[in-house]
Scaffold this motif. Structure first.
Motif, PDB file in Angstrom:
ATOM      1  N   CYS A   1       0.654  -1.191   0.095  1.00  0.00           N
ATOM      2  CA  CYS A   1      -0.090   0.000  -0.264  1.00  0.00           C
ATOM      3  C   CYS A   1       0.923   1.109   0.033  1.00  0.00           C
ATOM      4  O   CYS A   1       0.410   2.302   0.687  1.00  0.00           O
ATOM      5  N   ARG A   2       2.043   1.038  -0.505  1.00  0.00           N
ATOM      6  CA  ARG A   2       2.992   2.260  -0.690  1.00  0.00           C
ATOM      7  C   ARG A   2       3.754   2.105  -1.907  1.00  0.00           C
ATOM      8  O   ARG A   2       3.837   1.105  -2.360  1.00  0.00           O
ATOM      9  N   THR A   3       4.180   3.120  -2.404  1.00  0.00           N
ATOM     10  CA  THR A   3       5.457   2.907  -3.580  1.00  0.00           C
ATOM     11  C   THR A   3       6.714   2.558  -3.023  1.00  0.00           C
ATOM     12  O   THR A   3       7.139   3.107  -1.999  1.00  0.00           O
ATOM     13  N   PRO A   4       7.336   1.433  -3.703  1.00  0.00           N
ATOM     14  CA  PRO A   4       8.578   1.060  -3.213  1.00  0.00           C
ATOM     15  C   PRO A   4       9.602   2.204  -3.475  1.00  0.00           C
ATOM     16  O   PRO A   4       9.625   2.678  -4.560  1.00  0.00           O
ATOM     17  N   ASP A   5      10.675   2.354  -2.385  1.00  0.00           N
ATOM     18  CA  ASP A   5      11.715   3.133  -2.809  1.00  0.00           C
ATOM     19  C   ASP A   5      12.665   2.400  -3.588  1.00  0.00           C
ATOM     20  O   ASP A   5      12.761   1.394  -3.987  1.00  0.00           O
ATOM     21  N   ASN A   6      13.817   3.320  -4.266  1.00  0.00           N
ATOM     22  CA  ASN A   6      14.613   2.864  -5.145  1.00  0.00           C
ATOM     23  C   ASN A   6      15.548   1.587  -4.621  1.00  0.00           C
ATOM     24  O   ASN A   6      15.647   0.592  -5.515  1.00  0.00           O
ATOM     25  N   ASN A   7      15.808   1.378  -3.359  1.00  0.00           N
ATOM     26  CA  ASN A   7      16.467   0.066  -3.133  1.00  0.00           C
ATOM     27  C   ASN A   7      15.664  -0.979  -2.851  1.00  0.00           C
ATOM     28  O   ASN A   7      16.208  -2.001  -3.194  1.00  0.00           O
TER      29      ASN A   7
ATOM     30  N   LEU B   1      13.966  -6.351  -5.324  1.00  0.00           N
ATOM     31  CA  LEU B   1      12.845  -6.780  -5.962  1.00  0.00           C
ATOM     32  C   LEU B   1      13.223  -7.452  -7.420  1.00  0.00           C
ATOM     33  O   LEU B   1      12.953  -8.386  -7.976  1.00  0.00           O
ATOM     34  N   LYS B   2      13.804  -6.170  -7.857  1.00  0.00           N
ATOM     35  CA  LYS B   2      14.234  -6.716  -9.499  1.00  0.00           C
ATOM     36  C   LYS B   2      15.424  -7.549  -9.579  1.00  0.00           C
ATOM     37  O   LYS B   2      15.367  -8.480 -10.227  1.00  0.00           O
ATOM     38  N   SER B   3      16.346  -7.546  -8.536  1.00  0.00           N
ATOM     39  CA  SER B   3      17.368  -8.580  -8.284  1.00  0.00           C
ATOM     40  C   SER B   3      16.781 -10.141  -8.340  1.00  0.00           C
ATOM     41  O   SER B   3      17.275 -10.939  -8.941  1.00  0.00           O
ATOM     42  N   TYR B   4      15.666 -10.355  -7.226  1.00  0.00           N
ATOM     43  CA  TYR B   4      15.109 -11.466  -7.023  1.00  0.00           C
ATOM     44  C   TYR B   4      14.484 -11.984  -8.300  1.00  0.00           C
ATOM     45  O   TYR B   4      14.458 -13.151  -8.537  1.00  0.00           O
TER      46      TYR B   4
ATOM     47  N   THR C   1       5.906 -14.771 -15.787  1.00  0.00           N
ATOM     48  CA  THR C   1       5.001 -14.838 -14.898  1.00  0.00           C
ATOM     49  C   THR C   1       5.193 -15.633 -13.603  1.00  0.00           C
ATOM     50  O   THR C   1       4.760 -15.281 -12.566  1.00  0.00           O
ATOM     51  N   ALA C   2       5.961 -16.752 -13.777  1.00  0.00           N
ATOM     52  CA  ALA C   2       6.346 -17.503 -12.627  1.00  0.00           C
ATOM     53  C   ALA C   2       7.376 -16.858 -11.893  1.00  0.00           C
ATOM     54  O   ALA C   2       7.192 -16.740 -10.602  1.00  0.00           O
ATOM     55  N   SER C   3       8.168 -16.084 -12.411  1.00  0.00           N
ATOM     56  CA  SER C   3       9.298 -15.142 -11.647  1.00  0.00           C
ATOM     57  C   SER C   3       8.512 -13.831 -10.942  1.00  0.00           C
ATOM     58  O   SER C   3       8.711 -13.798  -9.787  1.00  0.00           O
ATOM     59  N   LEU C   4       7.630 -13.374 -11.689  1.00  0.00           N
ATOM     60  CA  LEU C   4       6.743 -12.459 -11.170  1.00  0.00           C
ATOM     61  C   LEU C   4       5.974 -12.867  -9.891  1.00  0.00           C
ATOM     62  O   LEU C   4       5.899 -12.498  -8.696  1.00  0.00           O
ATOM     63  N   MET C   5       5.511 -14.182 -10.030  1.00  0.00           N
ATOM     64  CA  MET C   5       4.621 -14.892  -8.845  1.00  0.00           C
ATOM     65  C   MET C   5       5.508 -15.107  -7.772  1.00  0.00           C
ATOM     66  O   MET C   5       5.299 -14.622  -6.695  1.00  0.00           O
ATOM     67  N   LYS C   6       6.929 -15.537  -7.983  1.00  0.00           N
ATOM     68  CA  LYS C   6       7.562 -15.760  -6.710  1.00  0.00           C
ATOM     69  C   LYS C   6       8.029 -14.527  -6.009  1.00  0.00           C
ATOM     70  O   LYS C   6       8.127 -14.596  -4.686  1.00  0.00           O
ATOM     71  N   THR C   7       8.131 -13.397  -6.884  1.00  0.00           N
ATOM     72  CA  THR C   7       8.577 -12.123  -6.357  1.00  0.00           C
ATOM     73  C   THR C   7       7.192 -11.498  -5.410  1.00  0.00           C
ATOM     74  O   THR C   7       7.596 -11.175  -4.443  1.00  0.00           O
ATOM     75  N   ILE C   8       6.158 -11.721  -5.995  1.00  0.00           N
ATOM     76  CA  ILE C   8       5.014 -11.216  -5.337  1.00  0.00           C
ATOM     77  C   ILE C   8       4.558 -12.042  -3.982  1.00  0.00           C
ATOM     78  O   ILE C   8       4.391 -11.570  -2.830  1.00  0.00           O
TER      79      ILE C   8
END
Length: 770
Positions: A702-708, A713-716, A751-758
């Motif tokens: 419920c908020r915007t993620p900061d750059n870090n 998230l992108k790395s994972y 989609t599977a990668s996004l699922m794991k990140t979510i």
């Protein structure tokens, strides 16, 4: 001999250690200018003295009571010429002489009581109290609340409403200052979760962030209070109080149909039924003049207790047991008292005699209910007396009941006998050991029960309960509501306003709110708005080392409330953020995913609930409030998150933090399915990875993620994508989660990668924290 010497030395060392600890603790507290009996002295006497010198006549020593002035000032019967308390003269008071004596043969409490000696600060308090005249006071909770004038504060600019004056005033005495207001994203999440039990939508977040008007927050609050989700959220606590469940309990634990009463509770909160009517209908709706079916349905409150369907039982034993449960539910849930302690003997700490207990019990002893209607082979969805709800009823007065079928519903409700059943005090609380007869009457220590004004039945009890001079009803509900929004009641022991309960942290505020609540028609929504509109509630939850050292429990509220979501709302957050939530209001309870074999391992093998039959379709995605509760095997994942097991009245849930909770969030089929569905829905938009990750994060956190955070998230995500592309992980297997339809049009690997990140985002502590 040597071992005895070693033990003696050890005992001396430990005693010295604890005496020094007590001395150090005492040195940190200055004695108050005026010592209060209620707030300074009574808690000490209750802890250390009442067990032997309190209300319980059977346990009383030396014929001395220290809980009432007449006895405390009277000559001691076993010590000629002595007095327990001599006002103004501590050196002549046996109480002070004995608590301050180092002689174990003279000292009080006596060593064999294992109550522990008083520390220096407590002894000094009692000495000063006696010196100042030893003025006794009626227990604070049994004195009608008064609306004190607002205290003066140094920073009136911080104040938003009356609540803040009391909070800031107490803060300043503790050397604390309030936090700044929380940022808009975190504040919106907090208030949305607190009012509706759901996270805010992306649209609600954007609207609030873009609204620069001075009353943007108030507009958001008003919108939330009008949401039908408000009633569902508010009802969860009341279902705990009412010990609502979908089965009868005991060995066979068969199904029952009490859910129409749950639909009524949700409806009552959404319609903002005033609290005095809300209580009156549930206590005696069936006895109101020209009572309609809605008012009768409300009395299902008292019929939610367990029922036996085991052969060979003694009906009268269980009929008494059901009424004991009703008495406990009323006294704890509505009155905030531990009256059940007087079932077998006089209460040891509070001024409730066993006679008082059975006089209260008598109000519930004249119903048509019986102890046993037959074994499991004769089971029915409702126990007599029942209310029959037809399809015609559901189209008219009871249109809030969600039942698409045309069948008539049966709900257990209250109903009076034509002839009066006598009530007796039961020796040691045993059902077949009656002694002398008592008549229905409420608790005299709380407020006299005027039989000229109140009839001796449940309707009279209801009127007595909501009388504005009753010192408990408004206080107790205000405190429970405060607990829901701030994580801790003004009185921490929400179910015990008696002598052994915690003192209120802000007594003047509690009384002010209670009186104000009654003055404004017992308006629940207004009270909720008062709390969430306060500057106290809106503070940031950031904590400094100084505040942690001074106030680790946040008793004085110098920071915003921050705690884990209740069990039902953990589920709701997952379903809502993923888009899976079915928003249908009310209806029969549902059976979502659950580990196999749980019901089967704890069943008699008889009845409709011998085996767990999972639901499908929309029923898998209903809010947590609608999850089927079998008393002998409550929903496991909700139990792990401290949900009530509903076998008795509960006004305050435990708050634990265990590895099992992390395991639920990592492995629960609902969480995995939600992660998959949300990933597929986001992937359908065909945007870049930063957009996908940011949207998923916003929906859940419920908020915007900061750059870090976005970088992590992108790395994972990249790591997972590489594993899927290299076939080290199977995308098809990963995506096979849950019964919700798969979307085969999107790329499986991404989609599977996004699922794991979510899934990782769902496992952030912030995801399940408001």
């Amino acid at each position: 001999m040597i071992s005895k010497i070693i033990s003696l030395i050890s005992w001396v060392i430990i005693s010295v250690f604890f005496m020094n600890a007590c001395k150090n603790a005492a040195n940190n507290n200055a004695l108050p200018e005026t010592v209060s009996y209620n707030f300074d002295i009574r808690p000490i006497l209750s802890d250390k003295c009442y067990a032997c010198h309190g209300p319980d006549a059977n346990k009383r020593k030396a014929s001395l009571r220290l809980d009432i002035a007449d006895s405390a000032f009277a000559p001691l019967k076993e010590t000629k010429g002595a007095f327990a308390i001599v006002a103004g003269k501590p050196e002549e008071s046996e109480l002070y002489k004995r608590i301050s004596s180092p002689d174990p043969t003279y000292q009080m409490p006596v060593p064999e009581s294992h109550l522990g000696v008083l520390n220096e600060y407590q002894i000094a308090l009692i000495k000063k109290w006696i010196t100042q005249g030893a003025k006794f006071e009626r227990h604070w909770a049994f004195t009608p609340p008064k609306k004190a004038s607002l205290p003066k504060v140094s920073d009136e600019k911080w104040v938003k409403n009356e609540i803040d004056y009391f909070i800031l005033s107490k803060m300043e005495t503790k050397g604390l200052a309030p936090n700044e207001e929380a940022d808009k994203e975190r504040l919106l999440k907090r208030v949305t979760e607190d009012i509706t039990g759901l996270p805010p939508s992306l649209q609600a977040m954007d609207d609030f962030l873009n609204d620069k008007s001075a009353n943007a927050y108030e507009k958001a609050v008003d919108r939330l209070l009008q949401s039908t989700a408000y009633g569902e959220k508010m009802a969860v606590h009341w279902l705990d109080v009412a010990r609502y469940a979908d089965s009868y309990g005991y060995q066979d634990d068969n199904i029952r149909t009490q859910w129409p009463w749950r639909d009524w509770v949700i409806h009552a909160f959404n319609e903002n039924l005033s609290y005095d009517k809300f209580i009156t209908w549930q206590i005696a709706g069936d006895m109101l003049p020209d009572a309609n079916k809605e008012q009768i349905l409300a009395t299902g409150f008292f019929r939610n207790h367990k029922y036996t369907e085991e052969g060979g039982v003694i009906p009268e034993e269980y009929r008494i047991e059901y009424n004991l449960d009703k008495t406990k539910t009323y006294s704890r849930g509505i009155m905030g008292l531990t009256v059940e302690c007087a079932q077998c003997h006089d209460h040891k700490y509070d001024p409730f005699k066993q006679k008082d207990y059975y006089s209260l019990f008598a109000f519930f002893n004249n119903t048509k209910e019986v102890g046993f209607e037959g074994d499991i082979t004769m089971s029915k969805p409702g126990k007599m007396p029942v209310l029959e709800i037809t399809q015609a009823d559901r189209k008219k007065l009871l249109n809030f009941i969600n039942e698409p079928d045309t069948a008539t519903l049966m709900v257990s409700v209250m109903g009076e006998r034509d002839t009066l059943r006598k009530t007796f005090v039961l020796n040691r609380g045993v059902y077949d050991a009656p002694t002398y007869q008592v008549l229905p009457a409420a608790l005299p220590a709380v407020m006299p029960y005027d039989t000229v004004k109140y009839p001796r039945n449940r309707l009279g009890l209801a009127a007595w309960t909501v009388n504005k001079n009753n010192p408990l009803t408004a206080r107790v509900f205000v405190n429970q509501l405060w607990q829901e929004f701030f994580g801790r009641g003004i009185v921490k022991t929400a179910g015990d306003f008696g002598m052994q309960g915690d003192l209120p942290s802000h007594p003047e505020l509690l009384d002010w709110l209670a009186v104000d609540f009654m003055e404004h028609g017992w308006d629940i929504k207004r009270l909720v708005k008062q709390m969430v509109m306060s500057a106290t509630y809106r503070q940031s939850a950031v904590i400094t080392k100084k505040k942690l050292d001074i106030d680790p429990e946040n008793i004085y509220l110098s920071r915003g409330p921050r705690f884990r979501l209740p069990a039902e709302f953990v589920r709701d957050m997952v379903l809502s953020s993923s888009g899976l939530l079915v928003r249908t209001i009310g209806g029969a309870s549902v059976k979502p995913y659950q580990p196999k074999g749980l019901w089967e391992q704890a069943t008699s093998g008889r009845g409709a609930l011998a085996a767990y039959k999972q639901d499908h379709g929309d029923s898998l995605y209903r809010r947590g409030i609608y999850t089927f509760i079998k008393l002998t095997v409550p929903p496991p994942s909700m139990g792990i998150f401290d949900a009530s097991n509903r076998d008795q009245c509960e006004v305050k849930r435990l708050k634990t933090n265990t590895p099992l909770q992390a395991l639920v969030m990592m492995n629960d089929p609902t969480v995995l399915e939600a992660s998959r569905v949300l990933a597929q829905k986001i992937s359908e938009e065909k945007k870049d990875e930063n957009y996908d990750l940011t949207k998923g994060f916003r929906l859940i956190i419920c908020r915007t993620p900061d750059n870090n955070e976005l970088k992590i998230l992108k790395s994972y995500y990249d790591e997972e994508l590489e594993l899927f592309q290299q076939k080290k992980l199977s995308a098809d297997t990963t995506l096979k989660q849950g019964e919700y339809a798969q979307d085969n049009k999107v790329d499986a690997n991404t989609t599977a990668s996004l699922m794991k990140t979510i899934e990782m985002i769902y496992n952030m502590e912030e995801a399940i924290t408001k």
